[in-house]
Design a protein around this motif. Structure first.
Motif, PDB file in Angstrom:
ATOM      1  N   ILE A  65       0.850  -1.148   0.039  1.00 45.25           N
ATOM      2  CA  ILE A  65      -0.073   0.154   0.070  1.00 45.25           C
ATOM      3  C   ILE A  65       1.057   1.207  -0.015  1.00 45.25           C
ATOM      4  CG2 ILE A  65      -2.020  -1.291   1.236  1.00 45.25           C
ATOM      5  CD1 ILE A  65      -0.827   0.006   3.817  1.00 45.25           C
ATOM      6  N   GLU A  66       0.231   2.344  -0.287  1.00 42.02           N
ATOM      7  CA  GLU A  66       1.076   3.566  -0.442  1.00 42.02           C
ATOM      8  C   GLU A  66       0.156   4.430   0.315  1.00 42.02           C
ATOM      9  OE1 GLU A  66       0.534   5.418  -4.904  1.00 42.02           O
ATOM     10  OE2 GLU A  66       2.181   3.994  -4.434  1.00 42.02           O
ATOM     11  N   GLY A  67       0.844   5.550   1.214  1.00 36.24           N
ATOM     12  CA  GLY A  67       0.281   6.686   1.693  1.00 36.24           C
ATOM     13  C   GLY A  67       1.203   7.348   2.784  1.00 36.24           C
ATOM     14  N   THR A  68       0.445   7.955   3.577  1.00 34.85           N
ATOM     15  CA  THR A  68       1.338   8.577   4.978  1.00 34.85           C
ATOM     16  C   THR A  68       0.995   7.677   6.215  1.00 34.85           C
ATOM     17  OG1 THR A  68       0.902  10.712   4.015  1.00 34.85           O
ATOM     18  CG2 THR A  68       1.429  10.599   6.415  1.00 34.85           C
ATOM     19  N   VAL A  69       2.233   7.164   6.750  1.00 33.82           N
ATOM     20  CA  VAL A  69       1.958   6.333   7.676  1.00 33.82           C
ATOM     21  C   VAL A  69       1.184   7.015   9.113  1.00 33.82           C
ATOM     22  CG1 VAL A  69       3.082   4.700   9.364  1.00 33.82           C
ATOM     23  CG2 VAL A  69       4.030   5.026   7.048  1.00 33.82           C
ATOM     24  N   THR A  70       0.383   6.361   9.486  1.00 35.52           N
ATOM     25  CA  THR A  70      -0.363   7.038  10.693  1.00 35.52           C
ATOM     26  C   THR A  70       0.043   6.475  12.102  1.00 35.52           C
ATOM     27  OG1 THR A  70      -2.245   5.658  10.395  1.00 35.52           O
ATOM     28  CG2 THR A  70      -2.380   7.717   9.332  1.00 35.52           C
ATOM     29  N   LYS A  71       0.497   5.155  11.849  1.00 36.76           N
ATOM     30  CA  LYS A  71       0.896   4.336  13.006  1.00 36.76           C
ATOM     31  C   LYS A  71       1.526   3.134  12.706  1.00 36.76           C
ATOM     32  CE  LYS A  71      -1.447   2.629  17.368  1.00 36.76           C
ATOM     33  NZ  LYS A  71      -2.756   2.303  18.146  1.00 36.76           N
ATOM     34  N   VAL A  72       2.581   2.836  13.507  1.00 33.15           N
ATOM     35  CA  VAL A  72       3.310   1.499  13.381  1.00 33.15           C
ATOM     36  C   VAL A  72       2.884   0.736  14.638  1.00 33.15           C
ATOM     37  CG1 VAL A  72       5.705   0.435  13.105  1.00 33.15           C
ATOM     38  CG2 VAL A  72       5.068   2.464  12.139  1.00 33.15           C
ATOM     39  N   LEU A  73       2.540  -0.714  14.266  1.00 26.86           N
ATOM     40  CA  LEU A  73       1.742  -1.514  15.322  1.00 26.86           C
ATOM     41  C   LEU A  73       2.811  -2.378  15.690  1.00 26.86           C
ATOM     42  CD1 LEU A  73      -1.447  -2.002  13.177  1.00 26.86           C
ATOM     43  CD2 LEU A  73      -1.052  -0.456  14.855  1.00 26.86           C
ATOM     44  N   VAL A  74       4.049  -2.602  15.367  1.00 26.96           N
ATOM     45  CA  VAL A  74       4.880  -3.446  15.779  1.00 26.96           C
ATOM     46  C   VAL A  74       6.296  -2.961  16.054  1.00 26.96           C
ATOM     47  CG1 VAL A  74       3.874  -5.681  14.463  1.00 26.96           C
ATOM     48  CG2 VAL A  74       5.608  -3.990  13.461  1.00 26.96           C
ATOM     49  N   ASN A  75       7.056  -3.716  16.980  1.00 26.08           N
ATOM     50  CA  ASN A  75       8.583  -3.086  17.135  1.00 26.08           C
ATOM     51  C   ASN A  75       9.361  -4.197  16.671  1.00 26.08           C
ATOM     52  OD1 ASN A  75       7.700  -0.607  18.766  1.00 26.08           O
ATOM     53  ND2 ASN A  75       6.546  -2.250  20.059  1.00 26.08           N
ATOM     54  N   VAL A  76      10.652  -3.730  16.873  1.00 29.87           N
ATOM     55  CA  VAL A  76      11.791  -4.452  16.386  1.00 29.87           C
ATOM     56  C   VAL A  76      11.729  -5.468  17.460  1.00 29.87           C
ATOM     57  CG1 VAL A  76      14.152  -4.679  16.128  1.00 29.87           C
ATOM     58  CG2 VAL A  76      13.211  -2.876  15.208  1.00 29.87           C
ATOM     59  N   GLY A  77      12.068  -6.899  17.101  1.00 30.89           N
ATOM     60  CA  GLY A  77      12.160  -7.837  17.890  1.00 30.89           C
ATOM     61  C   GLY A  77      10.816  -8.852  18.253  1.00 30.89           C
ATOM     62  N   ASP A  78       9.671  -8.154  17.754  1.00 24.38           N
ATOM     63  CA  ASP A  78       8.455  -8.821  17.831  1.00 24.38           C
ATOM     64  C   ASP A  78       8.384  -9.744  16.989  1.00 24.38           C
ATOM     65  OD1 ASP A  78       7.650  -6.924  19.699  1.00 24.38           O
ATOM     66  OD2 ASP A  78       6.217  -5.933  18.128  1.00 24.38           O
ATOM     67  N   THR A  79       7.806 -10.976  17.487  1.00 25.13           N
ATOM     68  CA  THR A  79       7.743 -12.050  16.573  1.00 25.13           C
ATOM     69  C   THR A  79       6.111 -11.782  15.930  1.00 25.13           C
ATOM     70  OG1 THR A  79       8.683 -13.697  17.858  1.00 25.13           O
ATOM     71  CG2 THR A  79       7.044 -14.512  16.415  1.00 25.13           C
ATOM     72  N   VAL A  80       6.268 -11.949  14.444  1.00 24.22           N
ATOM     73  CA  VAL A  80       4.983 -11.608  13.747  1.00 24.22           C
ATOM     74  C   VAL A  80       4.508 -12.831  12.717  1.00 24.22           C
ATOM     75  CG1 VAL A  80       5.060  -9.231  13.758  1.00 24.22           C
ATOM     76  CG2 VAL A  80       6.472 -10.362  12.088  1.00 24.22           C
ATOM     77  N   SER A  81       3.606 -13.043  12.551  1.00 25.62           N
ATOM     78  CA  SER A  81       3.152 -14.031  11.583  1.00 25.62           C
ATOM     79  C   SER A  81       2.003 -13.527  10.242  1.00 25.62           C
ATOM     80  CB  SER A  81       2.063 -15.066  12.356  1.00 25.62           C
ATOM     81  OG  SER A  81       0.894 -14.311  13.179  1.00 25.62           O
ATOM     82  N   PRO A  82       2.070 -14.392   9.572  1.00 28.80           N
ATOM     83  CA  PRO A  82       1.339 -13.924   8.233  1.00 28.80           C
ATOM     84  C   PRO A  82      -0.281 -13.426   8.764  1.00 28.80           C
ATOM     85  CG  PRO A  82       2.457 -15.655   7.685  1.00 28.80           C
ATOM     86  CD  PRO A  82       2.864 -15.568   9.145  1.00 28.80           C
ATOM     87  N   GLY A  83      -0.724 -12.418   8.032  1.00 31.72           N
ATOM     88  CA  GLY A  83      -1.998 -11.869   8.412  1.00 31.72           C
ATOM     89  C   GLY A  83      -2.173 -11.031   9.591  1.00 31.72           C
ATOM     90  N   GLN A  84      -1.035 -10.522  10.228  1.00 32.17           N
ATOM     91  CA  GLN A  84      -1.120  -9.564  11.243  1.00 32.17           C
ATOM     92  C   GLN A  84      -0.736  -8.229  10.805  1.00 32.17           C
ATOM     93  OE1 GLN A  84       1.703 -10.734  14.280  1.00 32.17           O
ATOM     94  NE2 GLN A  84       2.023  -8.731  14.936  1.00 32.17           N
ATOM     95  N   PRO A  85      -1.664  -7.338  11.332  1.00 33.25           N
ATOM     96  CA  PRO A  85      -1.536  -6.024  10.865  1.00 33.25           C
ATOM     97  C   PRO A  85      -0.254  -5.276  11.316  1.00 33.25           C
ATOM     98  CG  PRO A  85      -3.648  -6.220  11.988  1.00 33.25           C
ATOM     99  CD  PRO A  85      -2.703  -7.379  12.187  1.00 33.25           C
ATOM    100  N   ILE A  86       0.709  -4.463  10.477  1.00 34.85           N
ATOM    101  CA  ILE A  86       2.051  -4.277  10.846  1.00 34.85           C
ATOM    102  C   ILE A  86       1.813  -2.524  10.826  1.00 34.85           C
ATOM    103  CG2 ILE A  86       4.432  -4.062   9.949  1.00 34.85           C
ATOM    104  CD1 ILE A  86       3.297  -7.018  10.879  1.00 34.85           C
TER     105      ILE A  86
END
Length: 212
Positions: free
Chosen positions: A51-72
């Motif tokens: 996607i493209e646009g202006t980032v309003t919020k980052v929902l994760v941090n460095v070191g987090d474990t994430v899985s497919p389907g998770q909002p970033i």
């Protein structure tokens, strides 16, 4: 607001650890721009934005474990890789049946020739002029058996006003001459008989005009 959802990381890869985040709130992100680095048990992956646009919020941090389907992260825009909105199908208009070929114009009917038949035509002397009731034959311009054309001069008549040329009323053959030079004649008197082709529907022909 549109959220970027983490895509599949690979076959049988169910999760990964975020090694780096390349965006922050307020940044402008473009499609295909690398926004994350994720380490799986197989490799470190660069994750591009869909996607493209202006980032309003980052929902994760460095070191987090994430899985497919998770909002970033989220942007103020619509995703460019989401399915295009359905467009109502427009049924194609049924083609109009072709116009029948124009019928060829009927040629104008040719005028049929007027049927004629040979007949004896009695030529009566026409009017010689206003208030002229008699005249004298000066000369007979044709002989018995002569072929004449309509308007050929056949007689010369002298009146008290002029010498007049009397034309033939038809094309034909002179059968009989009923007057002679020096003879007095009057309008309506029979002066000559022709053999001519006369219209079947008209046994009489109009009297010719006499020129002065």
């Amino acid at each position: 607001m549109v959220e970027f959802i983490l895509p599949e990381l690979g076959e049988n890869v169910l999760s990964g650890d975020i090694v780096a985040i390349h965006i922050a709130a307020g940044d402008t992100v473009k499609k295909d721009q690398i926004v994350l680095e994720i380490e799986t048990d197989k490799a470190v992956l660069d994750v591009p934005s869909s996607i493209e646009g202006t980032v309003t919020k980052v929902l994760v941090n460095v070191g987090d474990t994430v899985s497919p389907g998770q909002p970033i992260f989220a942007v103020e825009a619509t995703t460019l890789n989401e399915p295009a909105p359905s467009i109502p199908l427009v049924e194609p208009a049924e083609p109009e049946p072709p116009a029948p070929p124009a019928e060829p114009a009927t040629p104008a009917a040719e005028a049929e020739p007027i049927p004629t038949e040979p007949a004896d035509f009695v030529f009566e002397l026409p009017d010689l002029g206003e208030n002229i009731v008699t005249g004298m034959v000066v000369s007979v311009a044709v002989e018995k058996g002569a072929q004449v054309k309509k308007d050929d001069t056949v007689l010369e008549i002298e009146t008290d006003k002029a010498v007049l040329d009397v034309p033939a009323p038809v094309d034909g053959t002179v059968l009989k001459i009923l007057v002679a030079a020096g003879e007095e004649v009057t309008p309506g008197q029979k002066v000559m008989i022709f053999s001519a082709l006369v219209p079947v529907a008209e046994k009489t022909l109009p009297a010719p005009e006499i020129s002065t």
